[in-house]
Design a protein around this motif. Structure first.
Motif, short mmCIF file in Angstrom:
data_model
loop_
_atom_site.label_atom_id
_atom_site.label_comp_id
_atom_site.label_asym_id
_atom_site.label_seq_id
_atom_site.Cartn_x
_atom_site.Cartn_y
_atom_site.Cartn_z
N GLY A 135 48.26 50.44 46.38
CA GLY A 135 46.55 48.99 46.66
C GLY A 135 45.93 49.52 47.99
O GLY A 135 45.55 48.36 48.33
N ASN A 186 48.58 42.31 46.55
CA ASN A 186 48.43 43.84 46.02
C ASN A 186 48.96 42.63 44.35
O ASN A 186 49.83 42.38 44.83
CB ASN A 186 48.68 45.30 45.99
CG ASN A 186 47.44 45.77 47.56
OD1 ASN A 186 46.27 45.04 46.37
ND2 ASN A 186 48.01 45.96 48.56
N TYR A 187 49.05 43.53 43.36
CA TYR A 187 49.71 43.23 42.22
C TYR A 187 50.80 43.77 42.39
O TYR A 187 51.04 44.58 42.28
CB TYR A 187 48.84 43.77 40.90
CG TYR A 187 48.95 43.62 39.72
CD1 TYR A 187 48.81 41.86 39.24
CD2 TYR A 187 49.42 44.78 38.57
CE1 TYR A 187 48.69 41.85 38.00
CE2 TYR A 187 49.66 44.40 37.76
CZ TYR A 187 49.15 43.18 37.10
OH TYR A 187 49.65 42.97 35.85
N ARG A 212 45.43 48.42 51.58
CA ARG A 212 45.35 47.24 52.34
C ARG A 212 46.40 45.87 51.93
O ARG A 212 45.74 46.11 50.41
CB ARG A 212 44.38 46.73 52.76
CG ARG A 212 43.87 45.74 53.24
CD ARG A 212 42.97 45.09 54.56
NE ARG A 212 41.99 44.86 52.76
CZ ARG A 212 40.33 44.50 53.29
NH1 ARG A 212 40.06 43.77 54.17
NH2 ARG A 212 40.28 43.76 52.55
N TYR A 251 39.92 44.93 37.29
CA TYR A 251 40.47 45.32 38.78
C TYR A 251 39.85 46.19 38.96
O TYR A 251 40.52 47.13 40.38
CB TYR A 251 41.53 45.11 38.94
CG TYR A 251 42.46 43.26 38.73
CD1 TYR A 251 42.43 42.26 39.84
CD2 TYR A 251 42.44 42.93 37.56
CE1 TYR A 251 42.66 40.82 40.16
CE2 TYR A 251 42.80 41.58 37.27
CZ TYR A 251 42.56 40.83 37.95
OH TYR A 251 43.14 39.16 38.79
N ARG A 259 39.44 39.28 42.56
CA ARG A 259 39.95 38.80 43.59
C ARG A 259 39.78 37.68 43.64
O ARG A 259 40.02 35.95 44.88
CB ARG A 259 38.77 38.55 45.19
CG ARG A 259 38.44 40.06 45.32
CD ARG A 259 37.90 40.48 46.69
NE ARG A 259 39.00 40.23 47.57
CZ ARG A 259 39.45 41.23 48.23
NH1 ARG A 259 39.51 42.28 48.00
NH2 ARG A 259 40.56 40.48 49.15
C1 LIG Z 1 43.15 40.75 45.31
S1 LIG Z 1 42.85 42.36 46.26
C2 LIG Z 1 44.37 42.84 46.85
C3 LIG Z 1 44.03 43.32 48.57
C4 LIG Z 1 43.21 44.67 48.39
N1 LIG Z 1 43.94 45.60 48.21
C5 LIG Z 1 42.38 44.33 49.48
O1 LIG Z 1 42.61 45.83 50.21
O2 LIG Z 1 41.83 43.81 49.87
C6 LIG Z 1 42.96 43.06 44.58
C7 LIG Z 1 42.36 45.07 44.38
O3 LIG Z 1 43.66 45.56 45.33
C8 LIG Z 1 43.74 46.94 44.91
N2 LIG Z 1 45.57 46.46 44.51
C9 LIG Z 1 46.20 45.38 44.14
N3 LIG Z 1 47.55 45.31 43.51
C10 LIG Z 1 47.26 46.93 43.15
C11 LIG Z 1 48.42 48.66 42.30
N4 LIG Z 1 49.62 47.94 42.68
N5 LIG Z 1 47.40 49.21 42.66
C12 LIG Z 1 46.79 49.79 43.32
N6 LIG Z 1 45.92 48.92 43.24
C13 LIG Z 1 45.68 48.01 43.85
C14 LIG Z 1 42.99 46.71 43.72
O4 LIG Z 1 41.24 47.14 44.27
C15 LIG Z 1 42.53 45.71 43.14
O5 LIG Z 1 41.38 45.52 42.65
#
Ligand SMILES: C[S@@+](CC[C@H](N)C(=O)[O-])C[C@H]1O[C@@H](n2cnc3c(N)ncnc32)[C@H](O)[C@@H]1O
Length: 489
Positions: free
Chosen positions: A54, A220-221, A56, A296, A200
């Motif tokens: 994910g 993240n998820y 950040r 996502y 988001r």
């Molecule tokens: C709510 S945001 C989470 C924070 C995000 N990583 C950020 O930098 O703003 C959701 C996005 O994070 C990334 N993400 C979340 N969980 C992930 C995971 N388990 N693996 C890869 N990407 C993830 C995807 O791009 C997703 O659309």
């Protein structure tokens, strides 16, 4: 996944920016404490970098127990259609003249309108931290779409693009009336806003479009999984399949975040225990990989909620009462409960279906012969499917491997040369990289950014089809094992 407790080391600017975002968040009453760490959120969390999980995300700064309150974001800090409308009469009046737009369309317009205000928007520091682009299906071009290779995935991407285009065209007049700057009127900007909202927003009870939750959207998820104890020691085949039904209830069991009326805040809770440095994850919902990609823009290599669909004959859909979406193959290669029921019934002679249909519906094998027939049918179908798809599992694996190595090449042209030699099909006349480079008027940097985005999406498409084929191959092994074991009984 354990993080290093730091932001992406290559990005000091990002770290500085994150600090200013957290300062801004503190002003909005989002609980932030600089005492735990330079990037601390409250007393137990910090913003960190998790490569491959994910990017950040949020790390535990001290051991956290299941059920603990992690973060509280007051209502006044949430961005919703209501909160944007209540601050702006022009926006409010303009929207009244367009009552037919969906709640998501309205939120998308409101978001772009707020961004149009630049620094004068109170949300400006938050907007600066949003991703520059998204890899959701609606952002897929024709080449990435075709790289998915499987019909239903290609349709899903085409539908997502068509829906976004339609909604953008519909909202265009309103956006013009609102005098958005030309770049914010483009389809590209619309896709960006769609991606922001799709990936988001969090659920709120008063608006279907949801809310943007600064800082709360940094989690993240993690896929929700069933309680590991609930099916322990259950070896019975029938009960194993009851897991399918459990999936339906997952979405109702998500307890790690929600808007709480009594405290007028969005509250996040730990859904398990975490050690120091571990990434704190949220379950946004139960999604297959195609759905994760659609909403996502990412995939999970190990997704317990993955469902793979294979083409079935029309009468297989029509003769049972199971909905189409329940006829699938699990990540481990096992046909779903409903798929087995439907196929057992279909493989039963017409005149016997009524008398023994109850067995099929309850998930019981009908007879040894019937079971072997069904397993052989699925195995053959899967085998034919894999043969029809243009590339093999092994080829896709090498392609993903080569894409992972791309950053080691100083010159992208060199990489393309190497890749083209190995993957002629993917680099034919309609070359994906030619498409990225081929936009006239782009300066070098824009072209590089565009190429990188295109390759990111292309890689996701290749990863998706690889996972699809892996599950189909697992299904062949599963069916062969069952046939072999039944044949020797
Ligand atoms: C709510 S945001 C989470 C924070 C995000 N990583 C950020 O930098 O703003 C959701 C996005 O994070 C990334 N993400 C979340 N969980 C992930 C995971 N388990 N693996 C890869 N990407 C993830 C995807 O791009 C997703 O659309």
């Amino acid at each position: 996944m354990v993080g290093n407790g730091k932001m992406n080391p290559s990005s000091e600017a990002e770290e500085r920016g994150m600090k200013s975002l957290l300062k801004w968040a503190a002003k909005y009453g989002i609980e932030v404490s600089e005492s735990c760490s330079s990037l601390g959120l409250g007393h137990c969390l910090g913003v960190s970098w998790f490569p491959g999980a994910g990017g950040r995300g949020v790390a535990a700064l001290r051991p956290i127990s299941k059920g603990e309150l992690l973060l509280k974001v007051p209502k006044s800090a949430l961005i919703t259609t209501d909160s944007l409308l209540s601050r702006d009469e022009t926006l409010s009046l303009a929207l009244k003249a367009h009552p037919s737009h969906s709640s998501t369309q309205v939120f998308t317009v409101c978001l772009l309108y707020e961004i149009n205000k630049g620094k004068s928007s109170p949300w400006h520091p938050y907007f600066l931290h949003l991703p520059r682009s998204y890899s959701i299906l609606a952002a897929f071009g024709e080449l990435e779409t075709q790289a998915l290779q499987v019909d239903y995935a290609i349709w899903a991407a085409q539908k997502a693009v068509a829906k976004a285009k339609y909604e953008w065209e519909q909202a265009f007049t309103l956006m013009k009336e609102l005098k958005l700057k030309p770049p914010l009127l483009t389809f590209r900007a619309w896709i960006w806003a769609t991606g922001t909202i799709s990936s988001r927003t969090l659920h709120i009870p008063w608006d279907e479009a949801g809310c943007l939750c600064p800082v709360g959207d940094l989690f993240n998820y993690a896929a929700p999984t069933e309680d590991p104890d609930s099916f322990e020691n259950v070896e019975n085949w029938q009960n194993e399949h009851a897991k399918d039904d459990l999936d339906i209830h997952h979405s109702q069991r998500l307890t790690d975040g929600g808007y709480e009326e009594d405290v007028a805040a969005y509250c996040f809770y730990a859904k398990k225990n975490y050690n120091v440095g571990e990434q704190v994850l949220l379950s946004y919902g139960t999604y297959t990989n195609l759905e994760l990609l659609e909403y996502y823009g990412f995939l999970l290599e190990d997704n317990p909620n993955e469902k793979v669909f294979i083409p079935l004959d029309l009468d297989m859909y029509s003769l049972s009462c199971w909905p189409k979406e329940s006829l699938y193959i699990h990540q481990n290669g096992r046909p779903s409960f409903a798929l087995m029921c439907a196929l057992r019934l279909w493989a039963t002679p017409l005149q016997q279906r009524k008398s023994i249909g109850h067995l099929a519906y309850s998930g019981c094998p009908i007879s040894k012969g019937n079971e072997i027939y069904v397993m052989k049918w699925i195995g053959k179908k899967c085998d034919a499917l894999l043969k029809e798809i243009p590339t093999s599992v092994e080829e896709d694996k090498s392609l993903v491997h080569l894409m992972d190595k791309m950053e080691e090449y100083e010159n992208l042209g060199e990489w393309v040369k190497k890749a083209s030699a190995v993957f002629g099909g993917e680099f034919g006349d309609n070359n994906i990289l030619k498409a990225a480079y081929g936009v006239e008027g782009d300066d070098e940097l824009t072209s590089l950014v565009r190429t990188k985005m295109l390759i990111d999406r292309w890689k996701l498409a290749v990863q998706w089809r690889l996972m699809y084929k892996t599950v189909v191959a697992r299904c062949i092994s599963y069916c062969t094992d069952i046939v072999n074991s039944l044949s020797t009984q």
